[in-house]
Design a protein around this motif. Structure first.
Motif, PDB file in Angstrom:
ATOM      1  N   GLY A  11       0.852  -1.176   0.000  1.00 51.17           N
ATOM      2  CA  GLY A  11       0.000   0.000   0.000  1.00 51.17           C
ATOM      3  C   GLY A  11       0.886   1.223   0.000  1.00 51.17           C
ATOM      4  N   SER A  12       0.293   2.368   0.185  1.00 52.69           N
ATOM      5  CA  SER A  12       1.080   3.597   0.228  1.00 52.69           C
ATOM      6  C   SER A  12       2.028   3.620   1.418  1.00 52.69           C
ATOM      7  N   PHE A  13       1.618   2.957   2.518  1.00 55.79           N
ATOM      8  CA  PHE A  13       2.377   3.047   3.757  1.00 55.79           C
ATOM      9  C   PHE A  13       2.892   1.707   4.272  1.00 55.79           C
ATOM     10  N   TYR A  14       2.727   0.627   3.530  1.00 60.34           N
ATOM     11  CA  TYR A  14       3.161  -0.679   4.032  1.00 60.34           C
ATOM     12  C   TYR A  14       3.573  -1.618   2.903  1.00 60.34           C
ATOM     13  N   TYR A  15       4.344  -2.629   3.310  1.00 59.38           N
ATOM     14  CA  TYR A  15       4.622  -3.815   2.498  1.00 59.38           C
ATOM     15  C   TYR A  15       4.241  -5.019   3.335  1.00 59.38           C
ATOM     16  N   ILE A  16       3.739  -6.059   2.691  1.00 56.73           N
ATOM     17  CA  ILE A  16       3.627  -7.364   3.330  1.00 56.73           C
ATOM     18  C   ILE A  16       4.547  -8.284   2.539  1.00 56.73           C
ATOM     19  N   LYS A  17       5.529  -8.833   3.247  1.00 58.59           N
ATOM     20  CA  LYS A  17       6.532  -9.676   2.604  1.00 58.59           C
ATOM     21  C   LYS A  17       6.369 -11.123   3.031  1.00 58.59           C
ATOM     22  N   ASP A  18       6.828 -12.005   2.159  1.00 56.69           N
ATOM     23  CA  ASP A  18       6.733 -13.448   2.376  1.00 56.69           C
ATOM     24  C   ASP A  18       8.047 -13.958   2.957  1.00 56.69           C
ATOM     25  N   GLY A  19       8.117 -14.025   4.290  1.00 59.03           N
ATOM     26  CA  GLY A  19       9.299 -14.577   4.939  1.00 59.03           C
ATOM     27  C   GLY A  19       9.239 -16.093   4.936  1.00 59.03           C
ATOM     28  N   GLU A  81      -5.752  -7.094   6.632  1.00 61.96           N
ATOM     29  CA  GLU A  81      -6.664  -6.313   7.483  1.00 61.96           C
ATOM     30  C   GLU A  81      -5.879  -5.378   8.400  1.00 61.96           C
ATOM     31  N   TYR A  82      -4.846  -5.892   9.065  1.00 63.15           N
ATOM     32  CA  TYR A  82      -4.007  -5.055   9.927  1.00 63.15           C
ATOM     33  C   TYR A  82      -3.341  -3.944   9.115  1.00 63.15           C
ATOM     34  N   ALA A  83      -2.860  -4.295   7.939  1.00 62.34           N
ATOM     35  CA  ALA A  83      -2.183  -3.316   7.089  1.00 62.34           C
ATOM     36  C   ALA A  83      -3.142  -2.203   6.645  1.00 62.34           C
ATOM     37  N   GLU A  84      -4.359  -2.571   6.321  1.00 58.43           N
ATOM     38  CA  GLU A  84      -5.333  -1.568   5.878  1.00 58.43           C
ATOM     39  C   GLU A  84      -5.747  -0.634   7.015  1.00 58.43           C
ATOM     40  N   ILE A  85      -5.762  -1.130   8.244  1.00 55.16           N
ATOM     41  CA  ILE A  85      -6.017  -0.260   9.400  1.00 55.16           C
ATOM     42  C   ILE A  85      -4.891   0.770   9.521  1.00 55.16           C
ATOM     43  N   MET A  86      -3.648   0.307   9.357  1.00 51.31           N
ATOM     44  CA  MET A  86      -2.500   1.209   9.403  1.00 51.31           C
ATOM     45  C   MET A  86      -2.565   2.213   8.255  1.00 51.31           C
ATOM     46  N   GLU A  87      -2.916   1.743   7.071  1.00 51.10           N
ATOM     47  CA  GLU A  87      -3.030   2.596   5.885  1.00 51.10           C
ATOM     48  C   GLU A  87      -4.052   3.717   6.125  1.00 51.10           C
ATOM     49  N   LYS A  88      -5.193   3.346   6.690  1.00 53.06           N
ATOM     50  CA  LYS A  88      -6.258   4.317   6.966  1.00 53.06           C
ATOM     51  C   LYS A  88      -5.788   5.357   7.977  1.00 53.06           C
ATOM     52  N   LYS A  89      -5.099   4.916   9.017  1.00 57.14           N
ATOM     53  CA  LYS A  89      -4.595   5.825  10.052  1.00 57.14           C
ATOM     54  C   LYS A  89      -3.623   6.850   9.458  1.00 57.14           C
ATOM     55  N   TYR A  90      -2.690   6.374   8.648  1.00 55.85           N
ATOM     56  CA  TYR A  90      -1.708   7.280   8.059  1.00 55.85           C
ATOM     57  C   TYR A  90      -2.342   8.206   7.022  1.00 55.85           C
ATOM     58  N   GLU A  92      -5.446   9.346   7.075  1.00 53.88           N
ATOM     59  CA  GLU A  92      -6.158  10.368   7.841  1.00 53.88           C
ATOM     60  C   GLU A  92      -5.194  11.383   8.433  1.00 53.88           C
ATOM     61  N   LEU A  93      -4.056  10.920   8.938  1.00 52.22           N
ATOM     62  CA  LEU A  93      -3.053  11.812   9.499  1.00 52.22           C
ATOM     63  C   LEU A  93      -2.488  12.745   8.425  1.00 52.22           C
ATOM     64  N   ARG A  94      -2.228  12.202   7.252  1.00 52.49           N
ATOM     65  CA  ARG A  94      -1.714  13.017   6.147  1.00 52.49           C
ATOM     66  C   ARG A  94      -2.739  14.068   5.737  1.00 52.49           C
ATOM     67  N   LEU A  96      -5.018  15.393   7.597  1.00 44.66           N
ATOM     68  CA  LEU A  96      -5.130  16.356   8.680  1.00 44.66           C
ATOM     69  C   LEU A  96      -3.959  17.334   8.680  1.00 44.66           C
ATOM     70  N   THR A  97      -2.757  16.806   8.452  1.00 46.30           N
ATOM     71  CA  THR A  97      -1.550  17.643   8.562  1.00 46.30           C
ATOM     72  C   THR A  97      -1.144  18.302   7.249  1.00 46.30           C
ATOM     73  N   CYS A  98      -1.595  17.754   6.125  1.00 41.93           N
ATOM     74  CA  CYS A  98      -1.220  18.289   4.813  1.00 41.93           C
ATOM     75  C   CYS A  98      -2.454  18.397   3.915  1.00 41.93           C
ATOM     76  N   PRO A  99      -3.422  19.235   4.315  1.00 41.49           N
ATOM     77  CA  PRO A  99      -4.631  19.327   3.480  1.00 41.49           C
ATOM     78  C   PRO A  99      -4.294  19.898   2.099  1.00 41.49           C
ATOM     79  N   GLU A 100      -4.983  19.384   1.099  1.00 44.29           N
ATOM     80  CA  GLU A 100      -4.770  19.879  -0.252  1.00 44.29           C
ATOM     81  C   GLU A 100      -5.567  21.156  -0.464  1.00 44.29           C
ATOM     82  N   ASP A 101      -4.983  22.088  -1.214  1.00 46.91           N
ATOM     83  CA  ASP A 101      -5.711  23.306  -1.553  1.00 46.91           C
ATOM     84  C   ASP A 101      -6.746  22.977  -2.613  1.00 46.91           C
ATOM     85  N   ASN A 102      -7.944  23.424  -2.392  1.00 46.32           N
ATOM     86  CA  ASN A 102      -9.026  23.203  -3.331  1.00 46.32           C
ATOM     87  C   ASN A 102      -9.503  24.525  -3.928  1.00 46.32           C
ATOM     88  N   ASP A 103      -8.565  25.459  -4.101  1.00 43.23           N
ATOM     89  CA  ASP A 103      -8.926  26.796  -4.640  1.00 43.23           C
ATOM     90  C   ASP A 103      -9.187  26.740  -6.116  1.00 43.23           C
TER      91      ASP A 103
END
Length: 103
Positions: A11-19, A81-90, A92-94, A96-103
């Motif tokens: 995803g944008s914020f994670y990898y799941i690797k096959d160990g 499922e765990y990865a998607e929870i992390m993805e959603k959290k990050y 939302e944080l992005r 909140l902290t870096c809103p895009e200008d919609n001008d």
């Protein structure tokens, strides 16, 4: 320390690797952070590599860099499922902290 195992999902914020015996969920936002210890993650109750980040006051906080999910106990669907929870959290944080200008 980057683990060169095949990537099963990403995803944008994670990898799941096959160990060999584990699925490895790696937090992309922690790339480059030095592993200081490997211990049990309190939230997920699995082995995790952890590093230390410091806040603006210089206070150190332990953070998980990657988690190891035993293939005997977890299937890939659960790790996603765990990865998607992390993805959603990050995401939302992005937003909140870096809103895009919609001008």
């Amino acid at each position: 320390m980057s683990l060169d195992f095949p990537i099963l999902e990403k995803g944008s914020f994670y990898y799941i690797k096959d160990g060999k015996s584990d699925f490895i969920l790696e937090d992309k936002t922690k790339r480059g952070l030095t592993v200081k210890e490997t211990s049990i993650d309190e939230k997920l109750n699995v082995k995790a590599d952890k590093g230390m980040i410091h806040d603006m006051d210089g206070i150190g906080h332990w953070v998980a860099i990657r988690w190891y999910f035993s293939k005997e106990l977890f299937d890939l669907k659960k790790i996603v499922e765990y990865a998607e929870i992390m993805e959603k959290k990050y995401t939302e944080l992005r937003e909140l902290t870096c809103p895009e200008d919609n001008d």
